[in-house]
Design a protein around this motif. Structure first.
Motif, PDB file in Angstrom:
ATOM      1  N   LEU A   1       0.707  -1.407  -0.190  1.00  0.00           N
ATOM      2  CA  LEU A   1      -0.363   0.283   0.628  1.00  0.00           C
ATOM      3  C   LEU A   1       1.283   1.032   0.388  1.00  0.00           C
ATOM      4  CD1 LEU A   1      -3.175  -1.430   2.415  1.00  0.00           C
ATOM      5  CD2 LEU A   1      -2.795  -0.580  -0.172  1.00  0.00           C
ATOM      6  N   VAL A   2       2.538   0.919   0.807  1.00  0.00           N
ATOM      7  CA  VAL A   2       3.222   2.416   0.411  1.00  0.00           C
ATOM      8  C   VAL A   2       3.550   2.452  -0.646  1.00  0.00           C
ATOM      9  CG1 VAL A   2       4.781   3.207   2.551  1.00  0.00           C
ATOM     10  CG2 VAL A   2       3.235   2.434   3.289  1.00  0.00           C
ATOM     11  N   TYR A   3       4.136   1.352  -1.335  1.00  0.00           N
ATOM     12  CA  TYR A   3       4.814   1.523  -2.403  1.00  0.00           C
ATOM     13  C   TYR A   3       3.323   0.774  -4.016  1.00  0.00           C
ATOM     14  CZ  TYR A   3       8.406   2.449   0.266  1.00  0.00           C
ATOM     15  OH  TYR A   3       9.755   3.116   1.124  1.00  0.00           O
ATOM     16  N   PRO A   4       3.229   1.648  -4.639  1.00  0.00           N
ATOM     17  CA  PRO A   4       1.663   0.933  -5.017  1.00  0.00           C
ATOM     18  C   PRO A   4       2.519   0.606  -6.449  1.00  0.00           C
ATOM     19  CG  PRO A   4       1.149   3.134  -4.699  1.00  0.00           C
ATOM     20  CD  PRO A   4       2.622   2.907  -3.996  1.00  0.00           C
ATOM     21  N   LEU A   5       3.312  -0.313  -6.611  1.00  0.00           N
ATOM     22  CA  LEU A   5       4.750  -0.541  -7.826  1.00  0.00           C
ATOM     23  C   LEU A   5       3.827  -1.776  -8.655  1.00  0.00           C
ATOM     24  CD1 LEU A   5       7.541   0.626  -6.374  1.00  0.00           C
ATOM     25  CD2 LEU A   5       6.552   2.265  -8.060  1.00  0.00           C
ATOM     26  N   PRO A   6       4.259  -2.204  -9.499  1.00  0.00           N
ATOM     27  CA  PRO A   6       4.193  -3.496  -9.827  1.00  0.00           C
ATOM     28  C   PRO A   6       4.812  -4.144  -9.148  1.00  0.00           C
ATOM     29  CG  PRO A   6       4.363  -1.953 -12.230  1.00  0.00           C
ATOM     30  CD  PRO A   6       4.728  -1.055 -10.664  1.00  0.00           C
ATOM     31  N   LEU A   7       6.058  -3.803  -9.255  1.00  0.00           N
ATOM     32  CA  LEU A   7       7.261  -4.878  -8.520  1.00  0.00           C
ATOM     33  C   LEU A   7       6.495  -5.466  -7.130  1.00  0.00           C
ATOM     34  CD1 LEU A   7       9.254  -5.903  -9.377  1.00  0.00           C
ATOM     35  CD2 LEU A   7      11.070  -4.393  -7.843  1.00  0.00           C
ATOM     36  N   THR A   8       5.947  -4.173  -6.211  1.00  0.00           N
ATOM     37  CA  THR A   8       5.190  -4.640  -4.979  1.00  0.00           C
ATOM     38  C   THR A   8       4.038  -5.727  -5.370  1.00  0.00           C
ATOM     39  OG1 THR A   8       3.840  -2.691  -5.006  1.00  0.00           O
ATOM     40  CG2 THR A   8       6.243  -2.451  -3.253  1.00  0.00           C
ATOM     41  N   ASP A   9       3.657  -5.437  -6.517  1.00  0.00           N
ATOM     42  CA  ASP A   9       2.791  -7.152  -6.368  1.00  0.00           C
ATOM     43  C   ASP A   9       3.328  -8.226  -6.247  1.00  0.00           C
ATOM     44  OD1 ASP A   9      -0.337  -6.274  -6.965  1.00  0.00           O
ATOM     45  OD2 ASP A   9       0.782  -5.489  -8.736  1.00  0.00           O
ATOM     46  N   VAL A  10       4.288  -8.385  -7.332  1.00  0.00           N
ATOM     47  CA  VAL A  10       5.870  -9.395  -6.851  1.00  0.00           C
ATOM     48  C   VAL A  10       6.254 -10.144  -5.725  1.00  0.00           C
ATOM     49  CG1 VAL A  10       7.312 -10.508  -8.220  1.00  0.00           C
ATOM     50  CG2 VAL A  10       5.872  -8.553  -9.468  1.00  0.00           C
ATOM     51  N   PHE A  11       6.408  -9.047  -4.922  1.00  0.00           N
ATOM     52  CA  PHE A  11       6.727  -9.050  -3.251  1.00  0.00           C
ATOM     53  C   PHE A  11       5.306  -9.528  -2.922  1.00  0.00           C
ATOM     54  CE2 PHE A  11       6.502  -7.003   0.657  1.00  0.00           C
ATOM     55  CZ  PHE A  11       7.525  -6.905   0.927  1.00  0.00           C
ATOM     56  N   LEU A  12       5.148  -8.924  -3.533  1.00  0.00           N
ATOM     57  CA  LEU A  12       2.676  -9.570  -2.045  1.00  0.00           C
ATOM     58  C   LEU A  12       2.614 -10.878  -2.540  1.00  0.00           C
ATOM     59  CD1 LEU A  12       1.198  -8.264  -0.239  1.00  0.00           C
ATOM     60  CD2 LEU A  12      -0.105  -8.457  -2.178  1.00  0.00           C
ATOM     61  N   THR A  13       3.255 -11.428  -3.251  1.00  0.00           N
ATOM     62  CA  THR A  13       2.947 -13.282  -4.298  1.00  0.00           C
ATOM     63  C   THR A  13       3.960 -13.606  -3.456  1.00  0.00           C
ATOM     64  OG1 THR A  13       2.783 -12.003  -6.401  1.00  0.00           O
ATOM     65  CG2 THR A  13       2.959 -13.941  -6.088  1.00  0.00           C
ATOM     66  N   ILE A  14       5.730 -12.819  -3.234  1.00  0.00           N
ATOM     67  CA  ILE A  14       6.381 -13.725  -2.563  1.00  0.00           C
ATOM     68  C   ILE A  14       6.009 -13.818  -0.937  1.00  0.00           C
ATOM     69  CG2 ILE A  14       8.818 -13.977  -1.965  1.00  0.00           C
ATOM     70  CD1 ILE A  14       8.669 -12.565  -4.959  1.00  0.00           C
ATOM     71  N   ALA A  15       5.402 -12.361  -0.635  1.00  0.00           N
ATOM     72  CA  ALA A  15       5.751 -12.735   0.896  1.00  0.00           C
ATOM     73  C   ALA A  15       4.331 -13.496   1.249  1.00  0.00           C
ATOM     74  CB  ALA A  15       5.071 -11.140   1.051  1.00  0.00           C
ATOM     75  N   LEU A  16       3.285 -13.420   0.747  1.00  0.00           N
ATOM     76  CA  LEU A  16       2.452 -14.193   1.179  1.00  0.00           C
ATOM     77  C   LEU A  16       2.390 -16.080   0.405  1.00  0.00           C
ATOM     78  CD1 LEU A  16      -1.245 -11.749   0.484  1.00  0.00           C
ATOM     79  CD2 LEU A  16       0.165 -11.988   2.712  1.00  0.00           C
ATOM     80  N   PHE A  17       2.760 -16.220  -0.485  1.00  0.00           N
ATOM     81  CA  PHE A  17       3.025 -17.220  -0.899  1.00  0.00           C
ATOM     82  C   PHE A  17       3.931 -18.031   0.933  1.00  0.00           C
ATOM     83  CE2 PHE A  17       1.366 -17.590  -4.824  1.00  0.00           C
ATOM     84  CZ  PHE A  17       0.247 -18.859  -4.669  1.00  0.00           C
ATOM     85  N   GLY A  18       5.404 -16.981   0.426  1.00  0.00           N
ATOM     86  CA  GLY A  18       6.150 -17.089   1.024  1.00  0.00           C
ATOM     87  C   GLY A  18       5.643 -17.342   2.748  1.00  0.00           C
ATOM     88  N   ILE A  19       4.862 -16.574   2.991  1.00  0.00           N
ATOM     89  CA  ILE A  19       4.240 -16.686   4.719  1.00  0.00           C
ATOM     90  C   ILE A  19       3.582 -18.074   5.460  1.00  0.00           C
ATOM     91  CG2 ILE A  19       1.973 -15.852   6.193  1.00  0.00           C
ATOM     92  CD1 ILE A  19       3.670 -13.374   5.312  1.00  0.00           C
ATOM     93  N   LEU A  20       2.143 -18.882   3.729  1.00  0.00           N
ATOM     94  CA  LEU A  20       1.380 -19.288   3.457  1.00  0.00           C
ATOM     95  C   LEU A  20       2.141 -20.878   4.453  1.00  0.00           C
ATOM     96  CD1 LEU A  20      -1.295 -18.413   1.266  1.00  0.00           C
ATOM     97  CD2 LEU A  20      -0.971 -18.355   3.486  1.00  0.00           C
ATOM     98  N   VAL A  21       3.431 -20.767   3.459  1.00  0.00           N
ATOM     99  CA  VAL A  21       4.333 -22.252   3.400  1.00  0.00           C
ATOM    100  C   VAL A  21       4.908 -22.289   5.030  1.00  0.00           C
ATOM    101  CG1 VAL A  21       5.662 -23.469   2.573  1.00  0.00           C
ATOM    102  CG2 VAL A  21       4.880 -22.631   0.774  1.00  0.00           C
ATOM    103  N   THR A  22       5.075 -21.564   5.458  1.00  0.00           N
ATOM    104  CA  THR A  22       6.352 -20.947   6.370  1.00  0.00           C
ATOM    105  C   THR A  22       4.760 -21.363   7.598  1.00  0.00           C
ATOM    106  OG1 THR A  22       6.095 -19.145   6.530  1.00  0.00           O
ATOM    107  CG2 THR A  22       7.999 -20.581   5.469  1.00  0.00           C
ATOM    108  N   GLU A  23       4.085 -20.826   7.677  1.00  0.00           N
ATOM    109  CA  GLU A  23       3.325 -20.963   8.061  1.00  0.00           C
ATOM    110  C   GLU A  23       2.613 -22.238   8.493  1.00  0.00           C
ATOM    111  OE1 GLU A  23       1.505 -19.002  10.926  1.00  0.00           O
ATOM    112  OE2 GLU A  23       2.942 -17.307   9.851  1.00  0.00           O
ATOM    113  N   PHE A  24       2.798 -23.318   7.195  1.00  0.00           N
ATOM    114  CA  PHE A  24       2.273 -24.799   7.412  1.00  0.00           C
ATOM    115  C   PHE A  24       3.092 -25.309   7.821  1.00  0.00           C
ATOM    116  CE2 PHE A  24       0.523 -28.108   5.319  1.00  0.00           C
ATOM    117  CZ  PHE A  24      -0.789 -28.510   5.660  1.00  0.00           C
ATOM    118  N   ILE A  25       4.620 -25.044   8.019  1.00  0.00           N
ATOM    119  CA  ILE A  25       4.976 -26.298   8.508  1.00  0.00           C
ATOM    120  C   ILE A  25       5.518 -25.702  10.128  1.00  0.00           C
ATOM    121  CG2 ILE A  25       6.135 -26.379   6.222  1.00  0.00           C
ATOM    122  CD1 ILE A  25       8.373 -24.797   6.574  1.00  0.00           C
ATOM    123  N   SER A  26       5.234 -24.523  10.626  1.00  0.00           N
ATOM    124  CA  SER A  26       5.884 -23.763  11.661  1.00  0.00           C
ATOM    125  C   SER A  26       5.646 -24.906  12.742  1.00  0.00           C
ATOM    126  CB  SER A  26       5.178 -22.284  11.718  1.00  0.00           C
ATOM    127  OG  SER A  26       4.514 -22.410  11.634  1.00  0.00           O
TER     128      SER A  26
END
Lengths: 403, 425
Positions: free
Chosen positions: A361-386
């Motif tokens: 939200l602070v940086y509304p750039l196309p690259l932050t969409d990539v960041f969000l994808t990486i972050a959310l998928f990464g978080i979902l995976v780590t949450e699952f194995i945690s």
């Protein structure tokens, strides 16, 4: 008008989810996934622009105040638990360990991400990749206490490792959010060309002093006897005000509301009155927040993103495990710190999600969409194995210690 | 007063022109909402100390900080906040419906109907006379043909009839009122809403038939309106049944369920042309009177009612069109005065005929002054149907609503205190 329909649907789905998803009777990944509420990100995703499209971009614009409130709420709750009186109970070495851990994870992760980002995202400007590497480094430095609070119901014997890990996961977010504030202040959007130190310093000052002032105001308003309804109005209004100011200046709402929470928590004597209120309001707000985040998520998934998702998971595991024996020596830490203890730090929970969304939200750039994808998928995976991580680390170390 | 000034100064600082280049004005809705929530609530509390209703403070805060004065809450903010406004209205209507108990209503039903009938007919008639006489001395009416004047006055009279159930219930909740006057006024405000919607379909069709040559009296339109009212009642009953079943069998997370219900009913009404207020009023009424779950419903809503009222009335205040008031304030003041006088007459006659005591005959009118949503919705329909003078009509109605919305809660609160029903709940 569609916004109303969507909002109604969100609440109904949230309610149905809360009602029909079992809370679980063991510390399994599936149970934790529903306990932490992450299932709602998926529900939101299904409703959002990448899914059924019920929550389209224009609707999400209309619902931004709720996302703002959700971010503010997460930050406030986090800051509110950082009461000096409570923190002082722990030995100074615990705080030093938390800072050292943050520093290592952030630097290790940030450098590794930057080295990988540059050759893979070749078309992106270097300064954006720096920013993304810093953000990913900060992201993996965040931890959530949710998993350990669920684990506390199943842990056979609570020992030193349980209390140490609970302290570390509760405090680590503080450093990460400060990092976010520094990043957002000095890396302001649109990017400054000159006097960056002066302007960045100005933004940092503003984003710190404003919530402190509001914190004093909150204390002033509530120091006399106030009813629950008054407390609720002040709480919602001031969290909205602070997170709204953050959005208004493109600053991270998480930081501002965390400062509000810390200020208020250290001034007030109404903790006992506020905690039940926070707990009763938290659940519906958090559920709505997660669904909206899922809906906001524009999946920018390609082979490059998948590399970084895998990297995020691997770096998270390594960054928490590898340096522990070194920290033991440097800090002369009273407890043994075997590498496997690091496995209890895999969950970044709601604060990680809030961090990722804050960046988007602070940086509304196309690259932050990539960041969000990486972050959310990464978080979902780590949450699952945690949950496994906690079993292999805290459960076993504590039972070994008892023996 | 100090916190109020501090919040105001902070907002002033954030809106200081020197700081604006660093701000993102597209992202100001949350800031506006947070500010107005705290500011309006504090102002309401300060006014409470002056023995004025809190909601007057909320409305004044909305007006002062709204697009026409300080612009802390801009027009686009107000539009963005319609979502929350819709939720708030639905919750308020559910509460209002839930507060109406058949047992109490039965005792006063004759009086309520009599007051509603006499108020409506006398207000309609009074404004018709105003238009017909006014053409000679009120510049606003000059230049209109007799038929146009007739239609204008008839519709103006229709819109002057309703009382805002939302404001009524908010003041009653705040003052914790209970008693004969409380039931009479709330019942009257709600019943009148139903009544006025039907009357409006008549007056609108009639006005179109006399002012637009190609247009005959439209029975279809009338049936359409009746269908909307009937449909709203039916949906309200269905929702009420849903609430009863939910509270009876599940009982958990009632507030989440109520929020979703409120939004669904609001959305259904907007998609299919039903009346959100009526739907939620009926749902609340049905739950209260046809089950033992009414108390649980009301207590669940009341737990979070204060922020709901603050948001709703502050946004209402910010939505009030002050430019319309500036244009037509003198005539609007005249209309407000006349409306009050006619309401007094209607209430006096209506209650006298049913044998009510002198206190009700003389004082109950003061509870029927507030005016908001329904009249506003009708004014928009009129503006669309009569492009020649619809915008002038709209300006006048908006100005009258603005005044009534400020003075209405004060009149009602004073009344409830005077008849010693405040604080009896």
């Amino acid at each position: 008008m569609q916004a109303l329909y969507a909002f109604g649907l969100i609440i109904l789905v949230a309610f149905l989810g809360a009602r029909f998803i079992t809370k679980g009777t063991s510390l399994s990944p599936v149970n934790y996934f529903s306990y932490s509420g992450f299932i709602y990100i998926i529900l939101g995703f299904a409703l959002g622009r990448s899914g059924l499209g019920v929550l389209g971009p224009s609707l999400l614009t209309g619902l931004t105040p709720l996302i703002s409130l959700g971010l503010g709420w997460v930050g406030f709750l986090f800051g509110f638990q950082l009461e000096a009186k409570y923190l002082k109970r722990f030995p100074r070495k615990y705080i030093n360990l938390s800072f050292l851990q943050f520093l290592f994870v952030f630097l290790f992760g940030g450098v590794a991400f930057f080295l990988m980002l540059k050759p893979i995202y070749t078309s992106e400007p270097g300064f954006l990749l720096y920013g993304m590497a810093v953000a990913l480094g900060l992201l993996i430095s965040l931890n959530s206490p949710t998993l350990l609070s669920m684990a506390s119901n199943f842990i056979p014997e609570r020992g030193s490792y349980f209390y140490l890990s609970r302290f570390l996961v509760s405090v680590s977010g503080f450093w990460g959010i400060i990092g976010l504030a520094l990043l957002s202040s000095f890396w302001h959007f649109p990017f400054f060309e000159s006097k960056i130190i002066l302007k960045g310093g100005g933004f940092l000052f503003l984003s710190t002093i404003f919530p402190i002032l509001i914190g004093f105001l909150f204390h002033f308003l509530t120091k006399k006897r106030v009813s629950e309804e008054q407390m609720l109005v002040y709480l919602i209004g001031l969290v909205f005000f602070v997170s709204g100011a953050a959005f208004y200046f493109n600053l991270p709402p998480l930081y501002l509301s965390m400062v509000l929470g810390i200020t208020f928590s250290n001034l007030t004597k109404t903790h006992e009155k506020l905690y039940p209120l926070l707990l009763s309001t938290e659940k519906p707000l958090y559920i709505i927040f997660l669904i909206l985040i899922g809906a906001l998520w524009k999946v920018d998934f390609d082979y490059r993103a998948s590399i970084f998702i895998a990297l995020l998971v691997v770096l998270r595991v390594l960054a928490y495990m590898l340096p522990l024996p070194f920290f033991k020596v440097v800090l002369d830490f009273p407890l043994r710190l075997p590498t496997r203890f690091g496995l209890c730090f895999l969950s970044s929970g709601g604060i990680g999600v809030a961090f990722a969304v804050s960046m988007k939200l602070v940086y509304p750039l196309p690259l932050t969409d990539v960041f969000l994808t990486i972050a959310l998928f990464g978080i979902l995976v780590t949450e699952f194995i945690s949950p496994w991580g906690v079993k292999f680390s805290v459960f076993r170390l504590d039972s070994e210690e008892q023996k | 007063m100090i916190p109020l000034a501090l919040v105001f100064l902070l907002m002033l600082l954030l809106k200081w022109p020197g700081i604006l280049p660093f701000a993102n004005s597209d992202q100001s809705t949350s800031l506006a909402l947070g500010f107005i929530l705290v500011f309006a609530y504090l102002l309401g509390n300060n006014l409470k100390r002056l023995r004025l209703p809190q909601i007057t403070g909320f409305i004044i805060a909305g007006i002062v900080c709204g697009p026409f004065i300080l612009n802390f809450v801009s027009e686009s903010n107000v539009n963005d906040l319609q979502l929350l406004d819709g939720l708030a209205l639905s919750l308020i209507a559910l509460t209002a419906g839930g507060e109406m108990k058949i047992k109490k209503l039965k005792r006063q039903l004759r009086t309520i109907i009599s007051i509603v009938v006499f108020q409506t007919s006398i207000v309609l008639f009074g404004f018709l006379i105003l238009g017909l006489i006014g053409q000679y001395f009120i510049p606003f009416f000059r230049g209109m043909s007799l038929l146009h004047l007739f239609a204008f006055s008839l519709l103006l009279g229709t819109l002057m009839t309703p009382t805002s159930p939302a404001t009524t219930i908010a003041v009653m909740t705040e003052t914790k009122s209970a008693g004969k006057f409380t039931d009479l006024i709330l019942g009257g405000a709600v019943v009148k809403d139903f009544f006025v919607i039907i009357i409006f379909s008549f007056t609108l069709s009639f006005s179109k038939s006399i002012t637009i040559p190609s247009h005959n009296f439209d029975f279809g339109f009338l049936l359409h309106i009746l269908g909307e009212v009937g449909g709203s009642i039916l949906i309200g009953i269905l929702i009420g049944t849903g609430i009863i079943l939910y509270i009876k069998f599940i009982k958990k997370d009632i507030i989440i369920f109520i929020l979703s219900i409120a939004f669904f009913s609001y959305q259904i009404s907007h998609n299919y042309g039903y009346h959100p207020l009526l739907i939620c009023l009926v749902a609340g009424f049905f739950t209260e009177n046809f089950s033992s779950q009414g108390k649980l419903l009301i207590s669940a809503i009341e737990r979070s009612s204060v922020p709901v009222y603050v948001v709703f009335f502050a946004i209402s205040g910010a939505s009030l069109d002050l430019s319309a008031l500036r244009q037509t304030w003198l005539l609007a003041l005249g209309c407000v005065f006349l409306r009050g006088l006619l309401k007094f007459s209607g209430t006096f006659i209506g209650s006298r005929l049913t044998g009510e005591g002198k206190e009700i005959q003389r004082l109950a009118w003061a509870g029927f002054i507030s005016q908001a949503g329904v009249a506003l919705g009708m004014a928009i329909v009129i503006q669309d149907n009569f492009p020649d003078w619809g915008s002038e009509f709209m300006a006048l109605v908006l100005a009258v609503i603005a005044i009534n919305q400020i003075i209405g809660p004060i009149f009602l609160q004073r009344l409830l205190i005077k008849v010693k029903e405040a604080g009896k709940k």
